[in-house]
Structures are given as structure tokens and as C-alpha cells.
Design a protein around this motif. Structure first.
Motif, short mmCIF file in Angstrom:
data_model
loop_
_atom_site.label_atom_id
_atom_site.label_comp_id
_atom_site.label_asym_id
_atom_site.label_seq_id
_atom_site.Cartn_x
_atom_site.Cartn_y
_atom_site.Cartn_z
N ALA A 107 108.25 68.58 28.94
CA ALA A 107 109.09 69.76 29.09
C ALA A 107 108.34 70.78 30.05
O ALA A 107 108.95 71.69 30.53
N LEU A 108 107.12 70.68 29.99
CA LEU A 108 106.19 71.52 31.04
C LEU A 108 106.67 71.39 32.24
O LEU A 108 106.91 72.36 33.22
N PHE A 237 98.77 74.89 35.77
CA PHE A 237 99.89 75.47 35.15
C PHE A 237 100.36 76.83 36.01
O PHE A 237 99.31 77.57 36.68
N ALA A 238 101.48 77.27 35.93
CA ALA A 238 101.92 78.65 36.36
C ALA A 238 102.86 79.07 35.40
O ALA A 238 103.23 78.06 34.64
N ARG A 239 103.62 80.12 35.76
CA ARG A 239 104.46 80.63 34.69
C ARG A 239 105.75 79.74 34.95
O ARG A 239 106.14 79.31 36.02
N PRO A 240 106.42 79.66 33.95
CA PRO A 240 107.41 78.70 34.12
C PRO A 240 108.78 79.17 34.83
O PRO A 240 108.87 80.29 34.66
N ALA A 241 109.53 78.55 35.29
CA ALA A 241 110.98 78.83 35.94
C ALA A 241 111.85 79.00 34.87
O ALA A 241 113.07 79.74 35.11
N SER A 256 106.82 86.41 31.37
CA SER A 256 105.64 87.14 30.20
C SER A 256 104.48 86.16 29.87
O SER A 256 103.46 86.29 29.07
N SER A 257 104.87 84.64 30.33
CA SER A 257 103.91 83.72 29.86
C SER A 257 102.57 83.73 30.85
O SER A 257 102.80 83.78 31.93
N ASP A 258 101.36 83.54 29.91
CA ASP A 258 100.26 83.55 30.57
C ASP A 258 99.80 81.67 30.76
O ASP A 258 99.75 81.18 29.89
N PRO A 259 99.65 81.63 32.08
CA PRO A 259 99.39 80.05 32.14
C PRO A 259 98.00 79.61 31.65
O PRO A 259 98.21 78.31 31.21
N LEU A 260 97.07 80.30 31.45
CA LEU A 260 96.00 79.92 30.83
C LEU A 260 96.16 79.71 29.56
O LEU A 260 95.63 78.63 28.61
N GLN A 261 96.93 80.56 28.58
CA GLN A 261 97.53 80.22 27.44
C GLN A 261 98.18 78.87 27.04
O GLN A 261 98.12 78.16 26.02
#
Length: 350
Positions: A107-108, A237-241, A256-261
Motif C-alpha cells: 500500500a505504501l 519515504f515521501a508524502r503519499p500521492a 499533512s503526512s510526515d514521512p518520518l512518522q
């Protein structure tokens, strides 16, 4: 006004590439996605592992080989990712992605938080890392009747029993995955033995020990989590599309998603805590109101769990297996790419 249907895509997890799926990657994707498969093969070859092409092209299916984590994970990821790329985007507008257990790593990639190539790298690494744990495994137990209605009190009885067994000295037992109509329970050998000895009768099927599975989604997987964080950096990781719904029902949104989180969740909580697949499906349909739920391959064994999750919230009036089957016959909501006739509806191929 667009004629496309809104859809969510649900990525399957372990146990979905079986005897019937052997050779399916080459058959369905060998020509169109030859370059992607070659890249996946190179990743495996560089690590001294048999390639996807070799494994998918084996003369016969071997439970001892193909069900092992370091083989199953890359095969499942490849089939899922290439099925996703085969979806007819003129017919379907993908609103969100989600997955079951190992399917979260797929899913990622489907959601664009990692690239398709890096998704394979993650799935391949986690196939190995998932074998880093102490003795133990998973047991599947059914909690619904033949019409997929909950057996009154059974779920609570089992979960209370699990907590009581886990409290005993040298016993470890916990909920691993909530599949709506079925619970996957995981623990060490002492905990699993106690569960099998003391569990009440369950409908439909006897408790099933899942071959080749460790005590996934429990603290017994601490070694897997540590290896994952050491090997797979946050820079992947990057912000999702697209929005993605995880195993807590949390929505990772585009801006609004933090790639590190996301990295910390994927290789921490996702490995060490229960995965609530049923809740992820229920959140996704409530939030995105899809006209179709697309289940990529391999196989279609996750279809029942998706349907049971929908029945659990009486989605669009469905309260039983009979209701779901009637809906599928008249206006299918669930499209499984592992079924030839439904695959054609998703890909647009004749």
C-alpha cells in the motif's frame, strides 16, 4: 462530469500466492512490465537470492519454498504492484490504498509514499526480517457463522481467554490481525498450545495454524523491527500521492503526512502491535465512499474478509453473506483481480 468510478485498492498480505498462482506473474505481466520485473530480479540477484522470475517459473509449487517469508513477500508484492499498474485509469479514479498486514508495504508503494522499486526493496527485506523472531506463530479462528453473522459472545470470549493465557508465566499470546469474521492470534509455542487446548468450539472450521508464519504483530517480533529500522532508511519515504489507511484505521493524507512518522509506524507499530484490517476497510469506505473496492492479486482469498468487514458496519444495507452475494450478482462492489471475469472489468482487457 467524469464517468470514472471511485475506487479504493486493498493490497493482500501473506498466504495469497499459492499453487494456483504459480506462473501468474509471467503470464499476466511478463510482456507489459518486463522492465519492472527485471529490476525486481536484479534486487534479488544482488542479494544472492533466487529471482522473482525463477520462483514464479518453478516447475511446481513448493510449500517449503514458496510459503517462506523471504520468497512469499517478493512474489506477493510483485503480483500486487503490477496488478495495480494494470488498472484502467479511464474507468477508475483511485481514492485511497490500504492493505492487510504485509500488504501495508504494498500500500505504501501503491499510494506513492515510496516508489514501486523501493516498495519491492522494502517487501523483499521484510520477507527476510519477518523471520527474525523467537519460537511461535499464528492461529486463525473463525468468529462468524455460515452467513457471516457474528456468533454472539464468541469474539469477547476468545479475547478474554487470550489475555488470561498471556498473563501466565512463560506464555505469550495476543491478537495479531482482526479480519472481521476471523481472528488471527499469535504467540509463543506455550501460548498457542494453551489456546488450542482451551478454546471453545468455533463455527465453520477448526482453528488453523498458519504454515510458515511467525508471531507477527506482537512484541515477539522486536528483532524484525530493529533490523528493519537499521536496514531501511527514512529517506525511502515521501508524502503519499494518495491517502493511505493503516492497520489502526489512521489515514495518512497527501499534504499533512510526515514521512518520518510513516517510516516509524511502518517498521515499529505495524510490526509489533495488532493489525486491525477490518477497521481499515471500514474507515476507508466511510471516508471515501467508493463505488468499487479493487483487490489486486495474487489470489482472491482476502475477499471474504473484506466482505465481512462491510457486513460488520452494514455497508449499503449488507447484513449477511446472502446480502453480499446478491449485491455482487447485481452490481458488484468488490472486484477481485484474481478472478478472470472481474479482472477484465478492472483492466478493461477483453
Amino acid at each position: 462530469m467524469s464517468g470514472r468510478k471511485t475506487a479504493i485498492v486493498v493490497a493482500p498480505g501473506r498466504g495469497t500466492y499459492g499453487k494456483s498462482e504459480l506462473g501468474s506473474i509471467a503470464r499476466l505481466h511478463g510482456q507489459r512490465f518486463a522492465d519492472a520485473i527485471a529490476g525486481f530480479d536484479a534486487e534479488r540477484r544482488d542479494r544472492g537470492q533466487p529471482t522473482v522470475t525463477e520462483l514464479d517459473g518453478a516447475d511446481r509449487f513448493s510449500v517449503a519454498t514458496h510459503m517462506r517469508g523471504d520468497v512469499a513477500a517478493p512474489l506477493i508484492y510483485t503480483a500486487t504492484a503490477l496488478d495495480y499498474l494494470s488498472i484502467d485509469r479511464e474507468a477508475y479514479d483511485i481514492a485511497a490504498t490500504l492493505g492487510n498486514s504485509m500488504g501495508w508495504y504494498s500500500a505504501l508503494a501503491l499510494g506513492g509514499a515510496v516508489s514501486i522499486a523501493d516498495g519491492f526493496r522494502i517487501a523483499n527485506a521484510m520477507g527476510l526480517n519477518s523471520q527474525t523472531h523467537g519460537p511461535g506463530g499464528q492461529i486463525l479462528m473463525q468468529v462468524v457463522d455460515d452467513d457471516w453473522r457474528p456468533v454472539p459472545g464468541l469474539r469477547d470470549t476468545l479475547l478474554d481467554m487470550v489475555a488470561a493465557i498471556d498473563a501466565r508465566a512463560d506464555h505469550a499470546l495476543a491478537l495479531s490481525i482482526d479480519l472481521a469474521g476471523m481472528l488471527v492470534l499469535a504467540g509463543n509455542e506455550e501460548g498457542l498450545a494453551a489456546l488450542l487446548a482451551e478454546a471453545p468450539p468455533t463455527p465453520g472450521r477448526d482453528p488453523l495454524r498458519l504454515a510458515g508464519h511467525g508471531p507477527f504483530h506482537t512484541p515477539l517480533m522486536a528483532g524484525s523491527s530493529q533490523k528493519a529500522k537499521a536496514e531501511l532508511p527514512p529517506s525511502l519515504f515521501a508524502r503519499p500521492a494518495l491517502p493511505m489507511v493503516d492497520g489502526r484505521g489512521h489515514i495518512w493524507r497527501r499534504f499533512s503526512s510526515d514521512p518520518l512518522q510513516m517510516w516509524d509506524y511502518s517498521f515499529g507499530h505495524q510490526i509489533l502491535a495488532p493489525y486491525d484490517f477490518a477497521l481499515s476497510v471500514q474507515v476507508a469506505v466511510k471516508e471515501f465512499a467508493p463505488q468499487a473496492i479493487i483487490l489486486p492479486g495474487p489470489g482472491d482469498t482476502l475477499g471474504g474478509a473484506i466482505a465481512q468487514a462491510l457486513i460488520g458496519i452494514e455497508w449499503q444495507g449488507m447484513k449477511s453473506k446472502a446480502d453480499f452475494m446478491a449485491r455482487q450478482a447485481s452490481d458488484p462492489i468488490l472486484l477481485s483481480m484474481g478472478r478472470t471475469e472481474q479482472r477484465a472489468l478492472v483492466t478493461g482487457d477483453k
